[in-house]
Structures are given as C-alpha cells and as structure tokens.
Design a protein around this motif. Structure first.
Motif, mmCIF file in Angstrom:
data_model
loop_
_atom_site.group_PDB
_atom_site.id
_atom_site.type_symbol
_atom_site.label_atom_id
_atom_site.label_comp_id
_atom_site.label_asym_id
_atom_site.label_seq_id
_atom_site.Cartn_x
_atom_site.Cartn_y
_atom_site.Cartn_z
ATOM 1 N N ARG B 211 75.740 33.511 44.580
ATOM 2 C CA ARG B 211 75.968 34.441 43.468
ATOM 3 C C ARG B 211 74.660 35.105 43.053
ATOM 4 O O ARG B 211 74.668 36.236 42.567
ATOM 5 N N ALA B 212 73.551 34.378 43.232
ATOM 6 C CA ALA B 212 72.269 34.962 42.814
ATOM 7 C C ALA B 212 71.818 36.074 43.743
ATOM 8 O O ALA B 212 71.201 37.036 43.301
ATOM 9 N N VAL B 213 72.145 35.973 45.044
ATOM 10 C CA VAL B 213 71.583 36.939 45.996
ATOM 11 C C VAL B 213 72.585 37.996 46.459
ATOM 12 O O VAL B 213 72.184 38.975 47.077
ATOM 13 N N ALA B 214 73.875 37.788 46.175
ATOM 14 C CA ALA B 214 74.862 38.715 46.738
ATOM 15 C C ALA B 214 75.931 39.108 45.731
ATOM 16 O O ALA B 214 76.171 38.397 44.756
ATOM 17 N N GLN B 215 76.530 40.237 45.976
ATOM 18 C CA GLN B 215 77.652 40.741 45.191
ATOM 19 C C GLN B 215 78.907 40.676 46.044
ATOM 20 O O GLN B 215 78.808 40.744 47.272
ATOM 21 N N PRO B 216 80.091 40.638 45.414
ATOM 22 C CA PRO B 216 81.328 40.699 46.196
ATOM 23 C C PRO B 216 81.293 41.900 47.155
ATOM 24 O O PRO B 216 80.818 42.968 46.785
ATOM 25 N N GLY B 217 81.767 41.675 48.379
ATOM 26 C CA GLY B 217 81.754 42.729 49.381
ATOM 27 C C GLY B 217 80.550 42.623 50.310
ATOM 28 O O GLY B 217 80.571 43.166 51.410
ATOM 29 N N ASP B 218 79.504 41.933 49.878
ATOM 30 C CA ASP B 218 78.303 41.783 50.700
ATOM 31 C C ASP B 218 78.571 40.887 51.910
ATOM 32 O O ASP B 218 79.530 40.117 51.927
ATOM 33 N N THR B 219 77.673 40.997 52.872
ATOM 34 C CA THR B 219 77.803 40.229 54.109
ATOM 35 C C THR B 219 76.775 39.099 54.152
ATOM 36 O O THR B 219 75.608 39.293 53.836
ATOM 37 N N ILE B 220 77.244 37.929 54.564
ATOM 38 C CA ILE B 220 76.400 36.742 54.677
ATOM 39 C C ILE B 220 76.473 36.238 56.116
ATOM 40 O O ILE B 220 77.574 36.092 56.659
ATOM 41 N N ALA B 221 75.320 35.973 56.717
ATOM 42 C CA ALA B 221 75.310 35.403 58.063
ATOM 43 C C ALA B 221 75.450 33.887 57.960
ATOM 44 O O ALA B 221 74.732 33.248 57.178
#
Ligand code: PLP
Ligand code: PLP
Lengths: 495, 495
Positions: B211-221
């Motif tokens: 939650r600290a580094v990304a917003q909904p819709g973002d991509t995470i490896a």
C-alpha cells in the motif's frame, strides 16, 4: 439529549432510576431532581444526614454515599462547621453547543488531507510526554478489570498453553464469536457466531468495511465533526469524504443526509457512530436510528456503524445499534472491546451483512486471524456475569468523572463557553467563546503539561477550529482540577 | 541449492559442520558424505557402534545418536539380528525440479483472479476437518517452546498486569523493537529500534509495504510460483501481478526480472522471498541477493522482501536478508515471528526504508498498535539465549522431518516424481510425473483424510498444475508414512 437543562436531566435520571442502580444512586438522582426543579435552591441548607436516614429509611452509610455523590457532581458544597449547602453545578450555567445549519446543497466531497495536521498535533504532543493527556479517548487502566483479566489469562494459559504456539482459528476463536453473538442479543442484534469476525480493534473493522464497499476515489458520507481516525482511514484508502452536519444532541442530520444522497448519487456508504459519537458525545434517538437504516436501505447505500462506545451509554435499557433495525444485510456493524473491556487487548469485531464473504477475504489477506490468548480471555469474561458488573462500575465512575470535569469547566472557562454533557463515555466537546482558536489553546497548554485535542483534526473543514475535545480518563482529582483551571485561564487569554 | 546431488550435499554438510552443531550431528554428516561419495555403498554393512566409539573416541550415547540420525534420514537400515546396513535415501533417486524457461518477453501483467480457486480449495478442505494437514506452512505446536512462553507470559502478567488494560505503544512496544533491532545485527541488518514497526504477522507487513509503494491498478513483479497469500493480497488491493520465472534452486531469475523491468517500466515494486521461498524452498545465493538489490536500486523500483523463514535456514552463518545490502532505503524488509517463534502470537515486523513514515501512518490507520502481552513475551524470549537454543532444536527437528518425508516420497511416489530438498523449513515442492493434475490429487486425497496444497493456487497461470506443496509439520511417524504411501498410490492412479 442535552443533560444540562432540567427537562432532560429529569428524564435521564428517571431512565437511570429504572435500571438496577444502587439505592444511594437512586436517592442522589432524586435530590438532583429536587435541586434542578428549584424545590431546594442554591444556598439552601441541605437536610442533614440523619434527616435523610429517617426520611428514606436508609442506613448511615447509604446516606453518606448520597452526600458524596451529590458533592462529586457539584450539587452540594461543604462549609466547615456549618454543614452542606445546595448549589447548582457550574456546568449547568454553560449554554449548549449550537445546532448545525442544514445547507440547501451539500458541500462537495473532498479527498481527506488531514494527515499533516494530525501528525503535527501528535508530534507536538510527543514532545511533552509527561503531559496530562486529556486528548485521548480511552479511560485509564484503573477503570478496567485489570486483576481479574490477569488471573483469567494466567489460568487459561495453564489449561491451554498452546494458545501461544498453535495457529489460531480463521475469523476468530469460536469461543469469542459465540460469546459475542450471545451478548449481541441483549441489544436486539441477532447474529450467528459464524457471522462474527474478530478484528484488531474497531479501527480494523471500519477499514475492512470501507474496503469491502468502496474503491479508491469513491465518496463516503461521514458525520461532521467525525472521529479523526475515520478521516485518516479515508485518507489512507484514497476515499473522498462528504461531511454531513451532525447535531450535538441527536446525531447525524437525516435531513442533510437525504439532501446529500440526492445531490450526490455516487455516495457509496455512510459511516455513523450512533451511540456516544466521537467527538460530540451524542446518542441518536431510536426513532432516528430506525429512520437512518431505512433511508440507506431505500437509497441502496451501505451503512457502516462504528460502535466502540455503545456499552458506555447510560440508560435503562442497553442502547441499540443501527444493526438491530437491519432487515436486508445493508448495515455493517463494527464494534470494539477496547473502550468497554480492555484497551491493551486490541480486540474488535464486526458483522458484515451482505458483504460478509468479501470482508472475510479481506481480513484474511490483511492480517489473518487475531492473536489467540486475548480472545479466550475476552470470551470467558464476556460470557460471565463479571462483564455486566464491570460495565456498571465503569459507567458510574465515568459519570462522576464527566460531571466533575464539566463542573470545573463551568467554573474556570471564559463566559460564553458551551458544552453538552453526554449520557455516557469520557469525552466532552467544548466550544470556546468568540471564535478562539483551539489550535492556539492546544499549543499554549502543552508547556503547562496539558494535552488536549483541537477541533481542527475532526474535520476536513475549518468549521471546528474553536472547539476542543477534552476527555475525563481518570478520577477527578487535584491534578485534573488544576489542569482545567489552567486551561480556562489560557483560553481566556487567547484571541 | 539442490541437496540431493552429492556435490551440494557435501558443501551443505561442510557448512553445517562449521556451525556449532553437536558432535553426533557432525559425525552423522561425515557418514552421509562417506555414503554419498560411494566409499560405503548401499548394501554394505555399517561399522558397529563399538567401532564408531573407538574410531572417533566418542561415548556410547553419541555413537547411538549417530546411528539414529542416519536411520532417520534414510541412510541406514536396521535388519533384525544382523545389524545396520547402508542404503541411499529413496529421496536421492528423485530427479530435481526442472529450471524454468526464461522467455524473451515477459508475460503480460494481470489482475490476480485466484480468490475463487483458493476459496474452493479451503472450503473443500474444511469439509474434512480431521484430515492430516500437509497443506499448511506452519509447524505443529510441539516444535515451539510452548511451556517456556507460557511461564514467561504468566510472569510478565504478574509484573505488568496493566498490559491487558492500558493502551499500547504506537508502532509497537519499545522492548520488542529494541530486541528485534539487536537481533537484526546478527544478520548484518543495521536498523534502529525506531525504524522497526511491529505488525500483525508478516502478512500485514507485506500489505502495508504494497500500500505504501503502489496504487490500485499498478503492476507488481512477483516470483512464479508465489506464496498464494501474496497473490491474495495483490487481488484484494486491486494490483496486477507480473510473474517472474523463479528457479527452484537459486530463486527469482534476475535475467527474467531485468527483461520484465525493461519491457514494463510501469512496474512499481518487486516482491521476493529470498530465504526458503514458499513454495519452492530455495535460498538465493548471496551474490544474487546483492545483484537483486542493485538491480532494483538502479531501476528505481521498490524491493519488498518477505522473510518469514529466514531463521529456519540451515547454514554456518545466519542467512542474510536482502535488506543487508540496502544502501538507499529502497528495500522494505517484512519479517514474521509466526514460523520461528510462536504461531499463536501473530507477530511480525518491518523496516520500511524510505517509506517508513508512510507505512507508519498506514499501520496506525489500519489496525493501530498490536496487542501488548505477546510483544513483551517475544521481547524477553528473543533477548535471551533461549531463542537461539530453540531455533537450533527447531532446525534440527525440521531437517529430520523433511528428510524422512522426502525419503517416503522417493519410496512411494510414481517414477518420474521430482523434488528438491530445501536447506531448511518444512515445505516440499513436488512435481508429479506426466503432467498429472494436482487438483485431482487434492480432491482424491481428502476422502482419505489427507490435505495437500495443489500447485494451482501458487500462480495466476496454469503452469504449476502438476505440482503439489507438501509440508512436514510434525515428527515423521506411522501416520505420516501411511499418508505419503496413500498419496503415492493415488498419484499413480491419476491421469
Ligand atoms: C468512533 C471511534 N471509532 C473507532 C475507534 C477505534 O477503536 P479501536 O481502538 O477499537 O480500534 C475509536 C477510538 O477512539 C473511536 O472513537
Ligand atoms: C512467504 C510467506 N509470507 C508471509 C506469510 C505469512 O506470515 P504470517 O503468518 O506471519 O502473517 C507466509 C505464511 O505462510 C509465507 O509463507
């Protein structure tokens, strides 16, 4: 319900008298009525202890307790060698907080931007760690059943040592969910143990509820003023807040909410604290609770009720939560044991109606189940008669603390200060006169070792900048008295 | 590191021997090397207990323990009235799991849609509550210091009974943050107590990090396969997963990650489990850990490391987390005490580098501080020598359990089954031969009272549909043996 004017005081006392209050409490209530109605006027000599004993056929110790109770509340004053004289508590001279205006059109929904403001307040306060904390919302440990819980915990651990080392039950310990479901019946809430989800305090419950019903960018209707923690949750989830005017006596304005729901059909949920709203302290009348549930159901809007203080309401019958009127699963009930039972155990629970499955998934993905031991301790305590006895004592003590603090505010604060004495809990919402800045008072008080909560953190607007929230966490003593006197002085000196 | 081929077995044993392992353990390692190298061949008679005693100048009891240890691991077989004979553990006949292909272009990032699949697996399993659970990832209570923690808890409660009834410290108890910061030093992580945030398990830490580094819709490896709980978190937060091929021996493919970061500059973060990855069980070599940290720093991508199993790695030196190579605060370290210390206490912690302030806000808004008592118990245990002694025992027991289970799989599963024996922990990642469906095996096993984790829940793709994850949560006994035999039979019968 404004308890400072006579009418409501009377009805409040009457309600209280119906409950199983101890005899001295009922007699004290009788004399408060007698004084409030003017039959005994300020300055009159109070009938003697002996007179009370024979008039009411009570013991010496009961009569003495009546005198103590009245003196604590500011209704009697002892004059050395002369006896007790009647007075009106200074708090009764305070006017009540004004009712909010209901605008024709709602304000626009806005993203919450309070993080900086709240952080600054917390940081400043942390620079004065020894300050008397009147800015919190939790009572001191002395008001909770510390020893009983400690011995329960040790006993439970002896019998079930693997509570510490075994994976706990998903959704919460069955024992606690069972005890909670059973107790909910006393508040007219019918919920199966499987519908109860144990959470890390009320705050996690409200988080999960909001995540279940809304997406970032969505609009949520909230009370104004609102618990700052709710505003932080909205901010952290990227939700917009639409602040709804809220009456210091009857809670969320249904009229204003209706207007807002019409003007902004994109509102996804309403969050309300129906019992002992934080910071106002108001309790919604049952008819309005029922109307609120019906309104949200009609509009197809989720209703999230945040209930940390319900068990602290003083009334003949247990205060009812909104959930007790829920017919179609549209109400998400969020409760907490941190204010009523044990602040250190961080237990809350929720019953999520038609969002139950989604909330369970979110809870599992977010924190799994709660730590086990506290759940077993709570289950056993709540399931026993000890819980009601504890709540009785807690409510009594809080009332004494509230009344004594209110009395001191009446004595020490500048003329024009306003205050509604709430029917339970430990929070007082105080309006400073002439638009004095509560941020300035907050700053001025810290070097004097006093911490308060400025009104500015309870809204995205500037509307409450001359309000403060004061708590009465500990028995009223000289330190409290001196602190409120100091606060009153400082308030008088502020522009 | 594949421990089933001789080379790595040798180096593993050598590493182990350097540690302060007990004498019998070092001798057992010596004989494993002797057998693995062929000096003692399967079928040879093992030197007698007396021979061992005189050859190595050890006591009778040490010599007996060496025999037990070798027998447990499948290296000796007792023949009634004839003595002990050398064998090769059946597990050593199992081929290792194939290395993944590194595609030229990454797959597209996709929203995770595993909720239904995982729920179905959990629901089906719940219909067989008495099944032997080989689908979990937590060891049984018997492997944890139950009694010691219980008496610690009771003692702490006697001294600080208000732990239950007083509001806890924001961010976690100072005592625990201190103990954790001190212990982190032993893994080359320098972190101040104020940088440590106590969480409700590792799962809350990973949530907060994302939650600290990304917003909904973002991509995470993420790794492929990945811990299903991580995929659930991504799903619940509306994040997209980009699965990166991951080696069963050396972990996340840096080559594939590099390609992905180039092709998809919108990747916000990488989540990796560097030590005892779940489900693979692999440990990244230190050089690759350092490279991963450097790669993410160069690309300006947050690196979230999920470390529930670090303390379970068997090696001469404590396994190092990625955080120990972090130079610019780009690594968020998420750890858990649930696997190493006490599954029932639900404690985790994190150190969030440059996202520290935001993570603290999110934690406060989400669940406040943790329950207090467990934190004090953990602080005291971790701060004492007891923690290392416990971990030593835990690792030893888990190794015995792992090896015995792997041996049974080698004996009972169909030819062509593949498996890498991990250097720690309790998880075995097993490839069924000929593309057999692990979902079918999961279904077939439940009525036989056996619960496993099918590979399908560890990826958004169908890539792992013929893998299963088996855990070895309890000492290997007849029930485990019978269960693995039954599983082997069922696997043989599946298309
Ligand atoms: C209205 C309201 N909701 C929720 C909470 C948080 O409750 P808990 O401590 O159980 O998380 C509070 C605490 O102050 C509160 O006042
Ligand atoms: C890789 C991984 N991360 C996180 C967790 C969850 O840890 P905790 O139980 O501390 O929340 C697990 C548990 O299985 C895990 O395997």
């Amino acid at each position: 319900m404004n308890l400072l004017n006579d009418e409501s005081l009377l009805s409040h006392d009457r309600a209280h008298a119906q409950a199983d209050a101890p005899l001295y409490e009922r007699l004290a209530a009788h004399y408060r009525r007698v004084i409030a109605s003017g039959t005994l006027a300020p300055g009159d000599r109070m009938p003697s202890v002996r007179a009370l004993m024979s008039r009411h056929k009570v013991s010496l110790s009961t009569a003495i307790q009546v005198f103590r109770r009245l003196e604590d509340g500011g209704w009697l004053q002892a004059r050395p060698r002369a006896g007790y004289f009647v007075r009106r508590p200074a708090a009764s001279k305070l006017a009540t907080v004004a009712e909010p205006d209901i605008p024709v059109l709602p304000e626009p929904a806005r993203y919450v931007g309070l993080h900086e403001r709240i952080s600054r307040v917390i940081e400043r306060a942390q620079a004065f760690p020894d300050a008397l904390n009147l800015g919190g919302a939790t009572a001191g440990a002395a008001l909770y059943p510390t020893e009983r819980l400690q011995s329960l915990a040790s006993r439970i651990l002896r019998h079930k040592p693997t509570l510490l080392t075994e994976v706990g039950e998903d959704g919460g310990a069955a024992e606690l969910r069972q005890a909670i479901a059973k107790r909910a019946l006393t508040a007219d809430v019918t919920v199966a143990p499987d519908d109860v989800l144990i959470t890390s305090g009320g705050v996690e419950a409200v988080n999960l509820a909001l995540r279940a019903v809304a997406q970032p960018g969505d609009t949520i209707a909230v009370e104004s003023p609102a618990f700052f923690g709710l505003l932080q949750i909205l901010e952290s989830l990227g939700l917009r807040a639409l602040e709804i005017p809220t009456s210091p006596t009857t809670g969320l304005s249904l009229e204003a909410l209706d207007i807002a729901l019409t003007a902004c059909p994109e509102i996804k949920a309403v969050v309300a604290v129906p019992n002992l709203q934080n910071p106002l302290g108001c309790v919604m009348p049952d008819t309005r609770k029922a109307e609120l549930v019906a309104l949200c159901a009609r509009r197809g809007v989720a209703l999230i009720e945040d209930e940390p203080y319900r068990e602290l309401v003083e009334a003949a019958q247990p205060a009812r939560p909104l959930k007790s009127w829920d017919r179609d699963g549209g109400v998400i009930h969020c409760a907490s044991l941190n204010k009523a039972l044990a602040p250190g155990m961080r237990l809350g629970w929720m019953s999520s109606g038609r969002w139950h499955a989604r909330v369970r998934l979110l809870k599992f993905a977010q924190t799994r189940h709660n730590e086990s031991l506290a759940q077993f301790v709570a289950a056993e305590f709540i399931g026993s008669g000890a819980y009601d006895r504890h709540l009785h004592r807690l409510r009594d003590k809080l009332r004494v603390q509230r009344e004594a603090s209110a009395d001191a505010i009446g004595r020490y604060f500048p003329a024009g200060t306003r205050l509604n004495l709430p029917p339970g809990g430990l929070l007082l919402w105080v309006a400073l006169p002439d638009g004095r800045s509560s941020d300035a008072l907050f700053e001025a008080a810290l070097p004097h070792g006093i911490r308060i909560a400025p009104g500015s953190i309870f809204s995205n607007s500037e509307r409450f900048r001359s309000f403060i929230r004061l708590s009465c966490p500990v028995p009223f003593d000289e330190r409290m008295d001196a602190a409120l006197r100091q606060l009153g002085r400082l308030a008088a000196g502020i522009a």
